[in-house]
Design a protein around this motif. Structure first.
Motif, PDB file in Angstrom:
ATOM      1  N   ALA A  28       0.702  -1.278   0.057  1.00  0.00           N
ATOM      2  CA  ALA A  28      -0.028  -0.165  -0.105  1.00  0.00           C
ATOM      3  C   ALA A  28       1.027   1.125  -0.108  1.00  0.00           C
ATOM      4  O   ALA A  28       0.546   2.260  -0.375  1.00  0.00           O
ATOM      5  CB  ALA A  28      -0.658  -0.055   1.176  1.00  0.00           C
ATOM      6  N   ASP A  29       1.974   1.037   0.577  1.00  0.00           N
ATOM      7  CA  ASP A  29       2.983   2.183   0.578  1.00  0.00           C
ATOM      8  C   ASP A  29       3.788   2.697  -0.836  1.00  0.00           C
ATOM      9  O   ASP A  29       4.166   3.819  -1.133  1.00  0.00           O
ATOM     10  CB  ASP A  29       4.109   1.978   1.667  1.00  0.00           C
ATOM     11  N   ASP A  30       3.350   1.530  -1.530  1.00  0.00           N
ATOM     12  CA  ASP A  30       4.012   2.004  -3.112  1.00  0.00           C
ATOM     13  C   ASP A  30       2.938   2.338  -4.164  1.00  0.00           C
ATOM     14  O   ASP A  30       3.262   2.460  -5.398  1.00  0.00           O
ATOM     15  CB  ASP A  30       4.538   0.426  -3.692  1.00  0.00           C
ATOM     16  N   LEU A  31       1.450   2.700  -3.639  1.00  0.00           N
ATOM     17  CA  LEU A  31       0.787   3.006  -4.581  1.00  0.00           C
ATOM     18  C   LEU A  31       0.910   4.372  -5.288  1.00  0.00           C
ATOM     19  O   LEU A  31       0.080   4.648  -6.133  1.00  0.00           O
ATOM     20  CB  LEU A  31      -0.837   2.866  -3.789  1.00  0.00           C
ATOM     21  N   ASN A  32       1.927   5.077  -4.608  1.00  0.00           N
ATOM     22  CA  ASN A  32       2.071   6.429  -5.281  1.00  0.00           C
ATOM     23  C   ASN A  32       3.268   6.332  -6.199  1.00  0.00           C
ATOM     24  O   ASN A  32       3.461   7.500  -6.874  1.00  0.00           O
ATOM     25  CB  ASN A  32       2.050   7.463  -4.245  1.00  0.00           C
ATOM     26  N   ASP A  33       3.670   5.270  -6.679  1.00  0.00           N
ATOM     27  CA  ASP A  33       4.589   5.010  -7.501  1.00  0.00           C
ATOM     28  C   ASP A  33       4.374   4.168  -8.721  1.00  0.00           C
ATOM     29  O   ASP A  33       4.322   3.007  -8.855  1.00  0.00           O
ATOM     30  CB  ASP A  33       6.015   3.969  -6.696  1.00  0.00           C
ATOM     31  N   PRO A  34       4.056   5.125  -9.840  1.00  0.00           N
ATOM     32  CA  PRO A  34       3.847   4.440 -10.920  1.00  0.00           C
ATOM     33  C   PRO A  34       4.398   3.398 -11.492  1.00  0.00           C
ATOM     34  O   PRO A  34       3.838   2.339 -11.982  1.00  0.00           O
ATOM     35  CB  PRO A  34       3.539   5.886 -11.986  1.00  0.00           C
ATOM     36  N   ALA A  35       5.847   3.618 -11.590  1.00  0.00           N
ATOM     37  CA  ALA A  35       6.591   2.112 -12.010  1.00  0.00           C
ATOM     38  C   ALA A  35       6.541   1.059 -11.229  1.00  0.00           C
ATOM     39  O   ALA A  35       6.262  -0.159 -11.838  1.00  0.00           O
ATOM     40  CB  ALA A  35       8.238   2.877 -11.936  1.00  0.00           C
ATOM     41  N   LYS A  36       6.411   0.978 -10.129  1.00  0.00           N
ATOM     42  CA  LYS A  36       6.053  -0.083  -9.350  1.00  0.00           C
ATOM     43  C   LYS A  36       4.451  -0.795  -9.450  1.00  0.00           C
ATOM     44  O   LYS A  36       4.207  -1.811  -9.444  1.00  0.00           O
ATOM     45  CB  LYS A  36       6.253   0.053  -7.795  1.00  0.00           C
TER      46      LYS A  36
ATOM     47  N   GLN B 187       1.108  -4.515 -12.805  1.00  0.00           N
ATOM     48  CA  GLN B 187      -0.164  -4.657 -13.648  1.00  0.00           C
ATOM     49  C   GLN B 187       0.529  -5.627 -14.666  1.00  0.00           C
ATOM     50  O   GLN B 187      -0.237  -6.593 -15.073  1.00  0.00           O
ATOM     51  CB  GLN B 187      -0.364  -3.453 -14.055  1.00  0.00           C
ATOM     52  N   ASP B 188       1.587  -5.561 -15.098  1.00  0.00           N
ATOM     53  CA  ASP B 188       2.128  -6.374 -16.151  1.00  0.00           C
ATOM     54  C   ASP B 188       2.197  -7.681 -15.558  1.00  0.00           C
ATOM     55  O   ASP B 188       1.958  -8.691 -16.575  1.00  0.00           O
ATOM     56  CB  ASP B 188       3.596  -5.558 -16.458  1.00  0.00           C
ATOM     57  N   ALA B 189       2.754  -7.906 -14.565  1.00  0.00           N
ATOM     58  CA  ALA B 189       2.853  -9.538 -13.954  1.00  0.00           C
ATOM     59  C   ALA B 189       1.569 -10.007 -13.798  1.00  0.00           C
ATOM     60  O   ALA B 189       1.581 -11.171 -14.559  1.00  0.00           O
ATOM     61  CB  ALA B 189       3.701  -9.425 -12.710  1.00  0.00           C
TER      62      ALA B 189
ATOM     63  N   PRO C 267      -3.744   4.823 -10.045  1.00  0.00           N
ATOM     64  CA  PRO C 267      -4.958   3.826 -10.335  1.00  0.00           C
ATOM     65  C   PRO C 267      -4.662   2.664 -11.243  1.00  0.00           C
ATOM     66  O   PRO C 267      -3.434   2.735 -11.737  1.00  0.00           O
ATOM     67  CB  PRO C 267      -5.936   4.676 -11.309  1.00  0.00           C
ATOM     68  N   PHE C 268      -5.110   1.614 -11.130  1.00  0.00           N
ATOM     69  CA  PHE C 268      -4.898   0.430 -11.837  1.00  0.00           C
ATOM     70  C   PHE C 268      -5.468   0.366 -13.281  1.00  0.00           C
ATOM     71  O   PHE C 268      -6.765   0.648 -13.327  1.00  0.00           O
ATOM     72  CB  PHE C 268      -5.600  -0.969 -10.867  1.00  0.00           C
ATOM     73  N   GLU C 269      -4.763   0.200 -14.231  1.00  0.00           N
ATOM     74  CA  GLU C 269      -5.043   0.353 -15.626  1.00  0.00           C
ATOM     75  C   GLU C 269      -4.844  -0.959 -16.401  1.00  0.00           C
ATOM     76  O   GLU C 269      -3.685  -1.389 -16.012  1.00  0.00           O
ATOM     77  CB  GLU C 269      -4.543   1.512 -16.316  1.00  0.00           C
TER      78      GLU C 269
END
Length: 200
Positions: free
Chosen positions: A86-94, A99-101, A180-182
């Motif tokens: 949850a702490d990584d939710l503001n990091d678009p790369a992570k 998402q890719d995985a 957001p999750f896309e």
């Protein structure tokens, strides 16, 4: 006496503007988004837990389709090892890596399920049918959890960018937008197709 009287009105007068500046509402909205993310993770974990049973059931009927089974197993391993707290939710790369995985795993599952249309025994196997149903239900739960997460992110991101909450968001909390999750892969927003009808 006048000082006491003024003090009685001064404290609420100071508290009201502070409460309207996102002091409480910003962290509340952030925690709501994080809770929705936990729901998403729960559903992805449910899917990951079902896959070994699905692969084991299929292996007994279609040993020659090892490449598809290997692909699903490897995709599951990658998806399980790509964690997003949850702490990584503001990091678009992570968020994108996660998402890719998950998107790759979803595509692999779709290929696995459609590959075995040609196996009549497998199509009628009760274990396989139960797993298929569980997997389909899980994909639907994932879609709902992602929708709820994205809505919570939208509400939080709007709150930290609009007046008066933006004051407390920036000055007190140092708030950053959540990602957001896309859908990143073609049809990644759709559950894997499960079709055991006749091959076209």
């Amino acid at each position: 006496m006048d000082r006491r009287f003024l003090a009685m009105f001064a404290v609420p007068a100071l508290v009201m503007p502070l409460s309207a500046c996102g002091i409480n509402s910003v962290p509340t909205a952030e925690e709501t988004a994080k809770a929705r993310w936990a729901d998403v993770q729960t559903q992805y974990q449910r899917r990951a837990d079902l896959i070994p049973n699905l692969v084991a059931t299929v292996q007994g009927y279609a040993a020659q389709e090892k490449s598809v089974l290997t692909e699903v197993t490897e995709a599951r391993a990658r998806a399980s090892s790509t964690q997003l707290s949850a702490d990584d939710l503001n990091d678009p790369a992570k968020v994108k890596a996660f998402q890719d995985a998950q998107g790759t795993l979803g595509q692999s599952l779709g290929r696995l399920l459609t590959t075995f249309e040609a196996y009549p025994d497998l199509k009628s196997n009760q274990n396989f049918l139960a797993l298929q149903s569980q997997l389909e239900g899980t994909e639907n739960r994932i879609a709902i959890a992602l929708r709820d997460y994205n809505e919570a992110v939208r509400a939080y991101n709007t709150r930290i960018r609009t007046f008066p909450d933006m004051i407390g968001a920036k000055l007190v909390h140092g708030a950053k937008p959540l990602t957001p999750f896309e859908a990143t892969a073609p049809n990644a927003d759709r559950a894997p197709k499960v079709d055991f009808g006749a091959k076209s």
